[in-house]
Design a protein around this motif. Structure first.
Motif, mmCIF file in Angstrom:
data_model
loop_
_atom_site.group_PDB
_atom_site.id
_atom_site.type_symbol
_atom_site.label_atom_id
_atom_site.label_comp_id
_atom_site.label_asym_id
_atom_site.label_seq_id
_atom_site.Cartn_x
_atom_site.Cartn_y
_atom_site.Cartn_z
ATOM 1 N N ASP A 152 6.556 -73.020 65.957
ATOM 2 C CA ASP A 152 7.066 -72.546 67.261
ATOM 3 C C ASP A 152 6.746 -71.065 67.458
ATOM 4 O O ASP A 152 6.373 -70.645 68.555
ATOM 5 C CB ASP A 152 8.595 -72.712 67.343
ATOM 6 N N ILE A 153 6.892 -70.296 66.400
ATOM 7 C CA ILE A 153 6.622 -68.849 66.538
ATOM 8 C C ILE A 153 5.141 -68.657 66.837
ATOM 9 O O ILE A 153 4.744 -67.807 67.612
ATOM 10 C CB ILE A 153 7.031 -68.028 65.291
ATOM 11 N N ARG A 155 3.180 -70.802 68.376
ATOM 12 C CA ARG A 155 2.853 -71.281 69.730
ATOM 13 C C ARG A 155 3.352 -70.328 70.815
ATOM 14 O O ARG A 155 2.657 -70.034 71.768
ATOM 15 C CB ARG A 155 3.456 -72.675 69.938
ATOM 16 N N ASP A 156 4.589 -69.862 70.628
ATOM 17 C CA ASP A 156 5.169 -69.015 71.669
ATOM 18 C C ASP A 156 5.986 -67.891 71.025
ATOM 19 O O ASP A 156 7.218 -67.925 71.021
ATOM 20 C CB ASP A 156 6.052 -69.886 72.586
ATOM 21 N N PRO A 157 5.276 -66.896 70.463
ATOM 22 C CA PRO A 157 5.981 -65.856 69.711
ATOM 23 C C PRO A 157 7.065 -65.150 70.523
ATOM 24 O O PRO A 157 8.173 -64.931 70.021
ATOM 25 C CB PRO A 157 4.873 -64.882 69.294
ATOM 26 N N LYS A 158 6.763 -64.855 71.777
ATOM 27 C CA LYS A 158 7.738 -64.092 72.563
ATOM 28 C C LYS A 158 9.056 -64.856 72.722
ATOM 29 O O LYS A 158 10.139 -64.304 72.538
ATOM 30 C CB LYS A 158 7.145 -63.778 73.939
ATOM 31 N N HIS A 159 8.933 -66.125 73.023
ATOM 32 C CA HIS A 159 10.115 -66.967 73.208
ATOM 33 C C HIS A 159 10.963 -67.022 71.932
ATOM 34 O O HIS A 159 12.180 -66.888 71.949
ATOM 35 C CB HIS A 159 9.661 -68.372 73.620
ATOM 36 N N GLU A 160 10.278 -67.186 70.787
ATOM 37 C CA GLU A 160 10.997 -67.308 69.513
ATOM 38 C C GLU A 160 11.590 -65.960 69.081
ATOM 39 O O GLU A 160 12.687 -65.897 68.542
ATOM 40 C CB GLU A 160 10.070 -67.858 68.425
ATOM 41 N N ILE A 161 10.844 -64.888 69.341
ATOM 42 C CA ILE A 161 11.350 -63.555 68.994
ATOM 43 C C ILE A 161 12.592 -63.241 69.830
ATOM 44 O O ILE A 161 13.554 -62.656 69.354
ATOM 45 C CB ILE A 161 10.234 -62.484 69.145
ATOM 46 N N GLN A 162 12.568 -63.700 71.082
ATOM 47 C CA GLN A 162 13.746 -63.526 71.931
ATOM 48 C C GLN A 162 14.968 -64.240 71.363
ATOM 49 O O GLN A 162 16.084 -63.731 71.407
ATOM 50 C CB GLN A 162 13.457 -64.092 73.326
ATOM 51 N N LYS A 163 14.720 -65.417 70.784
ATOM 52 C CA LYS A 163 15.829 -66.169 70.164
ATOM 53 C C LYS A 163 16.429 -65.377 69.015
ATOM 54 O O LYS A 163 17.640 -65.285 68.857
ATOM 55 C CB LYS A 163 15.310 -67.497 69.595
ATOM 56 N N VAL A 164 15.531 -64.804 68.194
ATOM 57 C CA VAL A 164 15.998 -64.012 67.046
ATOM 58 C C VAL A 164 16.779 -62.806 67.558
ATOM 59 O O VAL A 164 17.847 -62.469 67.049
ATOM 60 C CB VAL A 164 14.810 -63.548 66.166
#
Ligand code: A3P
Length: 252
Positions: A152-153, A155-164
């Motif tokens: 997932d990170i 594929r869509d790093p920004k989205h996953e980083i936002q989750k963190v």
């Protein structure tokens, strides 16, 4: 949470703990706002460590480059004190194989065929991938756990980083987030001496055999698994992971 942690820790410690740090580890107690990263080896430990550090320091690169990554995030099995991060088993196996080839502190992996058996039987230094992933997956709703997938990170790093970021209770603006995405890209981290392990002596990690920042992709298993191995693996996987709802992406 403490009990689970110790159980996990014990698994990890079988081979790496020393008499000196065993009591320290056993007596470790997390503080309420501690963030523990709990990854299976080669699932992207270094990557999530850098992401967390960048968020913590609001995207300040200088602050993140104050020391090599191993010092900024001490390993519990080495001296002190989990956020589980999971990567599909096949890519983990490949990455782990190459890591054992270059890491002289770890057992020689033998041939790929031999290593395949070692890995599926969980006879690797930090224990079975299946136990690790199943264990944390089952725990994720009972504790304050953010379960992340390498794929997932990727594929869509920004989205996953936002989750963190949200998990960490932080609120960083768009430009900072974009900067973190850039700074934690494979290309950047491969060049960065604070993350690429280039400071580790060649007698411990021989990067001429295989670089620590090797490929950083999803699906490299296809270049290693034979058709027969793949079928056998899928069968073993089904048995071992039976009843688990977890789903891995195997290629992007
Ligand atoms: P490969 O060997 O498949 O390239 P760990 O830090 O847990 O030891 O994991 C290492 C694996 O994560 C290696 O995989 C490494 O290349 C990959 N990795 C490290 N940083 C990464 C990044 N920024 N993006 C993608 N993969 C990364």
């Amino acid at each position: 949470g403490k009990q689970i942690k110790l159980k996990e820790v014990e698994g990890t410690l079988l081979q790496l703990a020393t008499v000196d740090n065993w009591s320290q580890i056993q007596s470790f107690e997390a503080k309420p706002d501690d963030l523990l990263i709990c990854t299976y080896p080669k699932a992207g430990t270094t990557w999530i460590q850098e992401i967390v550090d960048m968020i913590e320091h609001n995207g300040d690169v200088e602050k993140c480059q104050r020391a090599i990554i191993q010092q900024r995030h001490p390993f519990i099995e080495w001296a002190r004190p989990p956020q589980p991060s999971a990567r599909n088993a096949k890519d983990c196996m490949v990455s782990y194989y190459h890591f054992q080839r270059m890491n002289h502190k770890l057992p020689d992996p033998g041939t790929w065929e031999e290593y395949f058996e070692t890995f599926i039987n969980g006879k690797v230094v930090w224990g079975s991938w299946f136990d690790h992933v199943k264990g944390w997956w089952e725990m994720k709703d009972r504790y304050q756990i953010l379960f992340l997938f390498y794929e997932d990170i990727k594929r869509d790093p920004k989205h996953e980083i936002q989750k963190v970021m949200k998990f960490m209770g932080k609120n960083l603006d768009e430009t900072v987030l974009d900067k973190i995405v850039q700074e934690t890209s494979f290309e950047k981290m491969k060049e960065n001496p604070m993350t690429n392990r280039s400071t580790v002596s060649k007698s411990i990690m021989d990067q001429s055999i295989s670089p620590f920042m090797r490929k950083g992709t999803v699906g490299d298993w296809k270049n290693h698994f034979t058709v027969a191995q793949n079928e056998r693996f899928d069968e073993i996987y089904r048995k071992k992971m039976e009843g688990t709802s977890i789903n891995f992406c195997m290629e992007l």
